[in-house]
Design a protein around this motif. Structure first.
Motif, PDB file in Angstrom:
ATOM      1  N   ALA A 133       0.584  -1.404   0.099  1.00  0.00           N
ATOM      2  CA  ALA A 133      -0.482  -0.216  -0.188  1.00  0.00           C
ATOM      3  C   ALA A 133       0.756   0.989   0.198  1.00  0.00           C
ATOM      4  O   ALA A 133       1.143   1.778   0.907  1.00  0.00           O
ATOM      5  CB  ALA A 133      -0.560  -0.385   1.377  1.00  0.00           C
ATOM      6  N   PRO A 134       1.142   1.491  -1.590  1.00  0.00           N
ATOM      7  CA  PRO A 134       1.693   2.893  -1.845  1.00  0.00           C
ATOM      8  C   PRO A 134       0.751   4.497  -0.795  1.00  0.00           C
ATOM      9  O   PRO A 134      -0.272   3.854  -1.180  1.00  0.00           O
ATOM     10  CB  PRO A 134       1.881   2.630  -2.529  1.00  0.00           C
ATOM     11  N   ILE A 135       1.604   5.749  -0.154  1.00  0.00           N
ATOM     12  CA  ILE A 135       0.658   6.498   0.141  1.00  0.00           C
ATOM     13  C   ILE A 135       1.025   7.128  -0.025  1.00  0.00           C
ATOM     14  O   ILE A 135       0.572   7.742  -0.269  1.00  0.00           O
ATOM     15  CB  ILE A 135       0.913   6.363   2.191  1.00  0.00           C
ATOM     16  N   LEU A 136       2.815   7.722   0.055  1.00  0.00           N
ATOM     17  CA  LEU A 136       3.338   8.769  -0.644  1.00  0.00           C
ATOM     18  C   LEU A 136       4.326   7.905  -1.728  1.00  0.00           C
ATOM     19  O   LEU A 136       4.658   7.010  -1.849  1.00  0.00           O
ATOM     20  CB  LEU A 136       4.054   9.538   0.484  1.00  0.00           C
ATOM     21  N   PRO A 137       4.418   9.322  -3.300  1.00  0.00           N
ATOM     22  CA  PRO A 137       3.895  10.297  -3.687  1.00  0.00           C
ATOM     23  C   PRO A 137       2.300   9.842  -3.609  1.00  0.00           C
ATOM     24  O   PRO A 137       1.280  10.924  -4.144  1.00  0.00           O
ATOM     25  CB  PRO A 137       4.943  11.082  -4.668  1.00  0.00           C
ATOM     26  N   SER A 138       1.765   9.022  -4.238  1.00  0.00           N
ATOM     27  CA  SER A 138      -0.228   8.885  -4.594  1.00  0.00           C
ATOM     28  C   SER A 138      -0.245   7.067  -3.698  1.00  0.00           C
ATOM     29  O   SER A 138       0.751   6.572  -3.570  1.00  0.00           O
ATOM     30  CB  SER A 138       0.402   8.626  -5.795  1.00  0.00           C
ATOM     31  N   PHE A 139      -1.555   7.070  -3.639  1.00  0.00           N
ATOM     32  CA  PHE A 139      -2.131   5.842  -2.552  1.00  0.00           C
ATOM     33  C   PHE A 139      -2.373   5.084  -3.752  1.00  0.00           C
ATOM     34  O   PHE A 139      -3.085   4.959  -4.792  1.00  0.00           O
ATOM     35  CB  PHE A 139      -3.134   7.039  -1.724  1.00  0.00           C
ATOM     36  N   ALA A 140      -2.598   3.729  -2.994  1.00  0.00           N
ATOM     37  CA  ALA A 140      -3.108   2.694  -4.236  1.00  0.00           C
ATOM     38  C   ALA A 140      -2.723   1.423  -3.640  1.00  0.00           C
ATOM     39  O   ALA A 140      -2.340   1.237  -2.597  1.00  0.00           O
ATOM     40  CB  ALA A 140      -1.343   2.955  -5.024  1.00  0.00           C
ATOM     41  N   LEU A 141      -3.089   0.390  -3.379  1.00  0.00           N
ATOM     42  CA  LEU A 141      -3.986  -0.716  -2.795  1.00  0.00           C
ATOM     43  C   LEU A 141      -3.343  -1.665  -3.480  1.00  0.00           C
ATOM     44  O   LEU A 141      -3.804  -1.905  -5.390  1.00  0.00           O
ATOM     45  CB  LEU A 141      -4.922  -0.901  -2.436  1.00  0.00           C
ATOM     46  N   GLN A 142      -2.260  -2.712  -3.264  1.00  0.00           N
ATOM     47  CA  GLN A 142      -1.934  -3.868  -4.736  1.00  0.00           C
ATOM     48  C   GLN A 142      -1.095  -5.036  -3.542  1.00  0.00           C
ATOM     49  O   GLN A 142      -0.216  -5.544  -3.291  1.00  0.00           O
ATOM     50  CB  GLN A 142      -0.875  -3.281  -4.819  1.00  0.00           C
ATOM     51  N   PRO A 143      -2.388  -6.138  -3.521  1.00  0.00           N
ATOM     52  CA  PRO A 143      -2.065  -6.959  -3.676  1.00  0.00           C
ATOM     53  C   PRO A 143      -1.410  -8.428  -3.833  1.00  0.00           C
ATOM     54  O   PRO A 143      -0.507  -8.397  -5.282  1.00  0.00           O
ATOM     55  CB  PRO A 143      -3.766  -7.984  -3.161  1.00  0.00           C
ATOM     56  N   TRP A 144      -0.749  -9.084  -3.331  1.00  0.00           N
ATOM     57  CA  TRP A 144       0.333  -9.666  -3.939  1.00  0.00           C
ATOM     58  C   TRP A 144       0.323 -11.594  -3.523  1.00  0.00           C
ATOM     59  O   TRP A 144       0.692 -11.184  -2.416  1.00  0.00           O
ATOM     60  CB  TRP A 144       1.922  -9.214  -4.082  1.00  0.00           C
ATOM     61  N   LEU A 145       0.295 -12.315  -4.232  1.00  0.00           N
ATOM     62  CA  LEU A 145       0.161 -13.514  -3.268  1.00  0.00           C
ATOM     63  C   LEU A 145       0.981 -14.465  -4.022  1.00  0.00           C
ATOM     64  O   LEU A 145       1.571 -14.551  -5.646  1.00  0.00           O
ATOM     65  CB  LEU A 145      -1.165 -13.957  -4.725  1.00  0.00           C
ATOM     66  N   ALA A 146       1.820 -14.847  -3.161  1.00  0.00           N
ATOM     67  CA  ALA A 146       2.881 -15.741  -3.131  1.00  0.00           C
ATOM     68  C   ALA A 146       3.197 -16.853  -2.768  1.00  0.00           C
ATOM     69  O   ALA A 146       2.644 -17.412  -1.901  1.00  0.00           O
ATOM     70  CB  ALA A 146       4.230 -14.513  -2.800  1.00  0.00           C
ATOM     71  N   ILE A 147       3.657 -18.096  -3.768  1.00  0.00           N
ATOM     72  CA  ILE A 147       3.587 -19.428  -3.256  1.00  0.00           C
ATOM     73  C   ILE A 147       5.773 -19.232  -2.784  1.00  0.00           C
ATOM     74  O   ILE A 147       6.479 -18.904  -4.390  1.00  0.00           O
ATOM     75  CB  ILE A 147       3.265 -20.212  -3.671  1.00  0.00           C
ATOM     76  N   ASP A 148       6.945 -19.440  -1.549  1.00  0.00           N
ATOM     77  CA  ASP A 148       7.415 -19.884  -1.704  1.00  0.00           C
ATOM     78  C   ASP A 148       8.360 -21.058  -1.372  1.00  0.00           C
ATOM     79  O   ASP A 148       7.767 -21.693  -0.183  1.00  0.00           O
ATOM     80  CB  ASP A 148       8.568 -18.869  -0.655  1.00  0.00           C
ATOM     81  N   GLY A 149       9.237 -21.590  -1.566  1.00  0.00           N
ATOM     82  CA  GLY A 149       9.456 -23.281  -1.140  1.00  0.00           C
ATOM     83  C   GLY A 149      11.294 -24.069  -1.782  1.00  0.00           C
ATOM     84  O   GLY A 149      12.099 -23.197  -2.086  1.00  0.00           O
ATOM     85  N   SER A 150      11.108 -24.693  -0.387  1.00  0.00           N
ATOM     86  CA  SER A 150      12.985 -24.998  -0.687  1.00  0.00           C
ATOM     87  C   SER A 150      12.882 -26.649  -0.403  1.00  0.00           C
ATOM     88  O   SER A 150      11.970 -27.084   0.704  1.00  0.00           O
ATOM     89  CB  SER A 150      13.509 -24.813   0.880  1.00  0.00           C
ATOM     90  N   TYR A 151      13.638 -26.810  -0.801  1.00  0.00           N
ATOM     91  CA  TYR A 151      13.661 -28.279  -1.411  1.00  0.00           C
ATOM     92  C   TYR A 151      15.873 -28.368  -0.157  1.00  0.00           C
ATOM     93  O   TYR A 151      16.363 -28.186  -1.393  1.00  0.00           O
ATOM     94  CB  TYR A 151      13.711 -29.137  -2.432  1.00  0.00           C
ATOM     95  N   VAL A 152      16.466 -29.304  -0.015  1.00  0.00           N
ATOM     96  CA  VAL A 152      17.402 -29.436   1.082  1.00  0.00           C
ATOM     97  C   VAL A 152      17.810 -31.131   0.426  1.00  0.00           C
ATOM     98  O   VAL A 152      16.953 -31.629   1.393  1.00  0.00           O
ATOM     99  CB  VAL A 152      17.890 -29.244   2.380  1.00  0.00           C
ATOM    100  N   SER A 153      18.567 -31.174   0.755  1.00  0.00           N
ATOM    101  CA  SER A 153      19.664 -32.527   0.212  1.00  0.00           C
ATOM    102  C   SER A 153      20.750 -32.379   0.540  1.00  0.00           C
ATOM    103  O   SER A 153      22.011 -31.911  -0.324  1.00  0.00           O
ATOM    104  CB  SER A 153      19.244 -33.188  -0.493  1.00  0.00           C
ATOM    105  N   GLY A 154      21.830 -32.684   1.984  1.00  0.00           N
ATOM    106  CA  GLY A 154      22.630 -32.623   2.149  1.00  0.00           C
ATOM    107  C   GLY A 154      23.631 -31.363   2.433  1.00  0.00           C
ATOM    108  O   GLY A 154      22.642 -30.050   1.920  1.00  0.00           O
ATOM    109  N   ALA A 155      24.200 -31.243   0.805  1.00  0.00           N
ATOM    110  CA  ALA A 155      24.519 -29.631   0.872  1.00  0.00           C
ATOM    111  C   ALA A 155      24.263 -28.761  -0.013  1.00  0.00           C
ATOM    112  O   ALA A 155      24.661 -27.899  -0.556  1.00  0.00           O
ATOM    113  CB  ALA A 155      26.170 -30.695   0.376  1.00  0.00           C
ATOM    114  N   LEU A 156      22.939 -29.671  -1.140  1.00  0.00           N
ATOM    115  CA  LEU A 156      22.682 -29.096  -2.103  1.00  0.00           C
ATOM    116  C   LEU A 156      20.953 -28.581  -1.281  1.00  0.00           C
ATOM    117  O   LEU A 156      20.285 -29.446  -0.741  1.00  0.00           O
ATOM    118  CB  LEU A 156      22.215 -30.411  -2.476  1.00  0.00           C
ATOM    119  N   ARG A 157      20.883 -28.008  -1.710  1.00  0.00           N
ATOM    120  CA  ARG A 157      20.083 -26.743  -1.678  1.00  0.00           C
ATOM    121  C   ARG A 157      19.146 -26.169  -2.367  1.00  0.00           C
ATOM    122  O   ARG A 157      20.268 -25.348  -3.228  1.00  0.00           O
ATOM    123  CB  ARG A 157      19.542 -25.370   0.059  1.00  0.00           C
TER     124      ARG A 157
END
Length: 254
Positions: A133-157
């Motif tokens: 939600a930027p307030i300055l210099p102008s007002f806006a509403l911006q929804p962000w939908l995200a999916i983040d993931g991780s896979y770890v196997s030994g030294a690999l990520r």
């Protein structure tokens, strides 16, 4: 929230600490090329208790080129773990762009909610709804939908994620889909290699982008980390994003 899923939350730059007394100071100095530029950063994070943490930070970007004026950012944030899977929080961000030229001031509020969608010994997914939600210099509403993931196997990520950005005020629009893939392999206690890419579908076209993983990880890139000690790391990144670029960063953690 276990240590593995705490690492996923750091993608949003908010830390969770297991000890109520935990506090941490960290920062970095980066040299960017081929055009000369220096970035400085300082972060402070502390846990008020076992469920609540605070973060504060500052960034300063010094650019020599008149076409890329200097800028500065101040931010403060809080995170509250409502359960083992659900976290809410937010940030207040103050930006000063075009220092010495236009001196444009920006103020943004960024509340969010994150939910662990999948749990496992070495794999996990987190879904996050952010209301930018930027307030300055102008007002806006911006929804962000995200999916983040991780896979770890030994030294690999492997870290990966995607985000769909919308705007609902002042008018509805679909701003694009952004995605990243980042892989790292720890050769030893001191040396780690990494590579990745960040892409976007926006404005009816598909191409490389800044991505969501971090300021240094854009377009197509690769590099290495070298740990001088437990507290100091040097990172070198090279890649392509509208041209060949490189970044050399010294990061510290106290």
């Amino acid at each position: 929230m276990n240590k593995f899923f705490k690492s996923l939350v750091t993608l949003a730059a908010l830390a969770i600490f297991s000890s109520p007394a935990a506090a941490q100071l960290s920062g970095f100095v980066s040299l960017d090329g081929p055009a000369f530029g220096v970035r400085l950063g300082l972060n402070y994070a502390a846990a008020l208790n076992t469920t609540t943490s605070l973060t504060f930070g500052a960034r300063y970007n010094l650019n020599i080129s008149p076409s890329s004026p200097s800028s500065a950012t101040l931010f403060g944030g809080a995170a509250l773990a409502l359960s083992d899977k659900l976290e809410v929080g937010g940030r207040v961000i103050l930006d000063l762009d075009s220092i010495g030229l236009g001196n444009t001031l920006g103020l943004t509020l960024r509340p969010y909610a994150s939910l662990i969608l999948v749990t496992g010994n070495n794999f996990g997914l987190v879904g996050t709804l952010t209301l930018n939600a930027p307030i300055l210099p102008s007002f806006a509403l911006q929804p962000w939908l995200a999916i983040d993931g991780s896979y770890v196997s030994g030294a690999l990520r492997v870290d990966f994620g995607a985000e769909a950005d919308f705007q609902v005020v002042p008018a509805f629009s679909f701003d694009g889909i952004f995605a990243y893939l980042h892989g790292s392999y720890q050769l030893s206690n001191q040396i780690g290699l990494f590579a990745g890419t960040a892409v976007a579908f926006s404005g009816g076209s598909f191409g490389l982008t800044d991505g969501l993983y971090g300021a240094d990880y854009r377009g197509i890139y690769g590099g290495l980390n070298f740990a001088l000690s437990n507290a100091i790391t040097i990172r070198a990144v090279g890649g392509y994003f509208g041209g060949v670029n490189f970044t050399l960063t010294t990061a510290f953690r106290l």
